[in-house]
Motif scaffolding. Structure first.
Motif, PDB file in Angstrom:
ATOM      1  N   GLN A  10       3.668  46.869 -20.396  1.00 46.28           N
ATOM      2  CA  GLN A  10       2.293  46.396 -20.391  1.00 46.28           C
ATOM      3  C   GLN A  10       1.352  47.589 -20.550  1.00 46.28           C
ATOM      4  O   GLN A  10       1.725  48.724 -20.257  1.00 46.28           O
ATOM      5  CB  GLN A  10       1.967  45.665 -19.079  1.00 46.28           C
ATOM      6  CG  GLN A  10       1.887  46.602 -17.872  1.00 46.28           C
ATOM      7  CD  GLN A  10       1.420  45.891 -16.621  1.00 46.28           C
ATOM      8  OE1 GLN A  10       2.169  45.107 -16.051  1.00 46.28           O
ATOM      9  NE2 GLN A  10       0.191  46.170 -16.213  1.00 46.28           N
ATOM     10  N   PRO A  11       0.134  47.349 -21.037  1.00 47.25           N
ATOM     11  CA  PRO A  11      -0.843  48.435 -21.091  1.00 47.25           C
ATOM     12  C   PRO A  11      -1.470  48.658 -19.719  1.00 47.25           C
ATOM     13  O   PRO A  11      -1.642  47.718 -18.939  1.00 47.25           O
ATOM     14  CB  PRO A  11      -1.883  47.924 -22.102  1.00 47.25           C
ATOM     15  CG  PRO A  11      -1.808  46.435 -21.965  1.00 47.25           C
ATOM     16  CD  PRO A  11      -0.364  46.110 -21.664  1.00 47.25           C
ATOM     17  N   CYS A  12      -1.809  49.891 -19.438  1.00 50.11           N
ATOM     18  CA  CYS A  12      -2.488  50.189 -18.172  1.00 50.11           C
ATOM     19  C   CYS A  12      -3.896  49.600 -18.225  1.00 50.11           C
ATOM     20  O   CYS A  12      -4.642  49.867 -19.176  1.00 50.11           O
ATOM     21  CB  CYS A  12      -2.552  51.710 -17.952  1.00 50.11           C
ATOM     22  SG  CYS A  12      -3.571  52.183 -16.535  1.00 50.11           S
ATOM     23  N   PRO A  13      -4.295  48.795 -17.239  1.00 50.28           N
ATOM     24  CA  PRO A  13      -5.639  48.197 -17.263  1.00 50.28           C
ATOM     25  C   PRO A  13      -6.747  49.225 -17.075  1.00 50.28           C
ATOM     26  O   PRO A  13      -7.914  48.915 -17.315  1.00 50.28           O
ATOM     27  CB  PRO A  13      -5.599  47.210 -16.095  1.00 50.28           C
ATOM     28  CG  PRO A  13      -4.532  47.716 -15.190  1.00 50.28           C
ATOM     29  CD  PRO A  13      -3.509  48.369 -16.079  1.00 50.28           C
ATOM     30  N   GLN A  14      -6.388  50.431 -16.675  1.00 47.67           N
ATOM     31  CA  GLN A  14      -7.408  51.457 -16.422  1.00 47.67           C
ATOM     32  C   GLN A  14      -7.585  52.418 -17.594  1.00 47.67           C
ATOM     33  O   GLN A  14      -8.706  52.741 -17.980  1.00 47.67           O
ATOM     34  CB  GLN A  14      -7.051  52.233 -15.153  1.00 47.67           C
ATOM     35  CG  GLN A  14      -8.087  53.270 -14.738  1.00 47.67           C
ATOM     36  CD  GLN A  14      -7.858  53.749 -13.317  1.00 47.67           C
ATOM     37  OE1 GLN A  14      -8.151  53.050 -12.356  1.00 47.67           O
ATOM     38  NE2 GLN A  14      -7.323  54.948 -13.182  1.00 47.67           N
ATOM     39  N   CYS A  15      -6.448  52.901 -18.166  1.00 49.16           N
ATOM     40  CA  CYS A  15      -6.565  53.879 -19.255  1.00 49.16           C
ATOM     41  C   CYS A  15      -5.934  53.404 -20.561  1.00 49.16           C
ATOM     42  O   CYS A  15      -6.068  54.080 -21.587  1.00 49.16           O
ATOM     43  CB  CYS A  15      -5.948  55.221 -18.837  1.00 49.16           C
ATOM     44  SG  CYS A  15      -4.141  55.186 -18.692  1.00 49.16           S
ATOM     45  N   GLY A  16      -5.220  52.274 -20.549  1.00 43.97           N
ATOM     46  CA  GLY A  16      -4.658  51.704 -21.761  1.00 43.97           C
ATOM     47  C   GLY A  16      -3.318  52.262 -22.179  1.00 43.97           C
ATOM     48  O   GLY A  16      -2.733  51.786 -23.160  1.00 43.97           O
ATOM     49  N   VAL A  17      -2.780  53.256 -21.475  1.00 46.79           N
ATOM     50  CA  VAL A  17      -1.476  53.820 -21.818  1.00 46.79           C
ATOM     51  C   VAL A  17      -0.386  52.775 -21.568  1.00 46.79           C
ATOM     52  O   VAL A  17      -0.457  51.993 -20.610  1.00 46.79           O
ATOM     53  CB  VAL A  17      -1.201  55.089 -20.983  1.00 46.79           C
ATOM     54  CG1 VAL A  17       0.245  55.547 -21.131  1.00 46.79           C
ATOM     55  CG2 VAL A  17      -2.145  56.201 -21.407  1.00 46.79           C
TER      56      VAL A  17
END
Length: 426
Positions: A10-17
């Motif tokens: 999944q993508p990190c909801p904070q930084c998108g990584v």
């Protein structure tokens, strides 16, 4: 989010990584630390415990800096605080001797008369304040040299490397921990918690032995004979003088009378704690160095990583033991007992590196330590990594590990059966 087996992406909801994680563990982002510590630190109860934790965090980095310089003064020698701690301890023991002497004087001088009353009172006070030496609990599961000659031979080898005398008694228990202490005046006791021992590699076990035996050589003032017994005497008195809860009028007056001596004794306990805290933490760093010399730096660092996840060890043990207990309707078989350790080891071996790294970061944030008297684990680990890497001085070949495992097979089965039979409290 999509999942593949035990993995989630999944993508990190904070930084998108992109985050690739094991669904059994906390999903977090290594790039920005999103969700690295979702629960946050628990507030520690007890003023002394909080003070110890703050001291560990405040002085830990300073002590690491001092030890990293390589200056022998930081690694060896007695400090002014340690000398003062000895002086206070001797004063405590002097009070005990004075009470005993005064009690005998009154008792002899007033034999048969009213003088016996203060004599008996002073002797009773001296008895409660007496130095208390450690004794082996009656329920302890003891391994003698005849029971485990190969294990004792390994311990002897590690002790010789550390420049100290080996232990006299080995006890195994169900705690995810290990410790050493003195019994009486001379005997040495090593306690090995099987939940910790079982999840370590053979080389990490040698590092564990090196760490524990290292405590006998590095001058840990707090656990020495003089200061340690004085500390226990004072804490016993402090307990005896604890205020009565929900007191009557008479008990409230007793609490008031207790206030001054309890405050004085509490201040002495706190002062001894402050004076010996630096020595205790320095002792842990020196014991870590002994662990690296015995088992290798790699094994000592691996041991630190296991200490970071001891909560996972305890949680897994709780789940497995209580699950087997419920499935067996209270009846414990040998298969259940053996399967307990296998399940625990399999789980710990399956913990991904990402979860270990998360626990390291959480430990650094919270100042994680084995207990309030230990330096933060991440500082201990960092000092090992910053020091020159050491190879193993004592090696555990496969045959030696097999023989030790055979010697521990009986205690392993006994402890597992007890855990499954009695269950474990969360």
């Amino acid at each position: 989010m999509r999942a593949a087996g035990e993995q989630t992406v999944q993508p990190c909801p904070q930084c998108g990584v992109e985050i690739r994680a094991d669904r059994r563990f906390t999903v977090w982002c290594a790039a920005c630390d999103w969700n690295v510590d979702p629960q946050g630190a628990d507030e520690e109860k007890g003023g002394l415990g909080r003070l110890r934790r703050r001291l560990a965090q405040r002085h830990g980095e300073r002590l690491v800096t001092d030890l990293s310089t390589g200056d022998e003064r930081h690694w060896n020698g007695r400090t002014a605080a340690g000398v003062l701690a000895y002086a206070i301890a001797l004063m405590v023991h002097g009070v005990t001797a004075a009470l005993a002497g005064g009690g005998i004087w009154f008792l002899v001088g007033g034999w048969g008369g009213i003088g016996m009353v203060p004599g008996l009172l002073l002797l009773a006070l001296a008895w409660t304040l007496r130095p208390r030496l450690n004794r082996l609990p009656g329920h302890a599961r003891v391994l003698s040299r005849d029971d485990a000659p190969e294990l004792y031979a390994l311990i002897d080898e590690v002790a010789a490397l550390s420049g100290t005398r080996s232990v006299d008694i080995v006890v195994v228990d169900a705690q995810a921990n290990a410790s050493v202490t003195h019994l009486g005046l001379r005997r040495r006791l090593l306690t090995l918690g099987l939940p910790l021992w079982e999840v370590l590699t053979p080389q990490q076990r040698i590092a564990l032995l090196g760490h524990e035996l290292g405590h006998f050589t590095n001058g840990d003032t707090r656990h020495g004979m003089v200061v340690g017994t004085a500390y226990r005497s004072l804490t016993t008195w402090h307990y005896y003088l604890s205020p009565i809860q929900e007191p009557t009028l008479v008990e409230a007056l007793v609490n008031l009378v207790y206030l001054v001596p309890r405050s004085l004794i509490g201040s002495l306990v706190l002062l001894l704690d402050l004076l010996t805290s630096s020595s205790a933490r320095r002792s842990e760093y020196l014991a870590d160095a002994a662990a690296a010399r015995a088992g290798s730096t790699e094994a000592a660092v691996g041991l630190m990583d296991r200490l970071h996840v001891t909560e996972s060890v305890e949680t897994t043990l709780y789940r497995e033991a209580n699950g087997r207990r419920m499935r067996g309707s209270g009846r414990t078989t040998s298969d259940d007992a053996e399967g307990l350790w296998e399940a625990l080891t399999d789980h710990m071996d399956s913990v991904p590196e990402s979860e270990v790294e998360r626990q390291r970061r959480v430990g650094a944030r919270r100042g994680h330590s084995v207990d309030a008297t230990h330096p933060p684990t991440h500082l201990r680990r960092g000092l090992l990594l910053d020091s020159p890497s050491l190879p193993a001085s004592v090696k555990a070949d496969a045959e030696r590990a097999r023989r030790i495992a055979a010697e521990l097979s009986g205690p392993r089965a006994d402890v597992a059966r007890e855990l499954v039979r009695d269950g474990i409290e969360a």
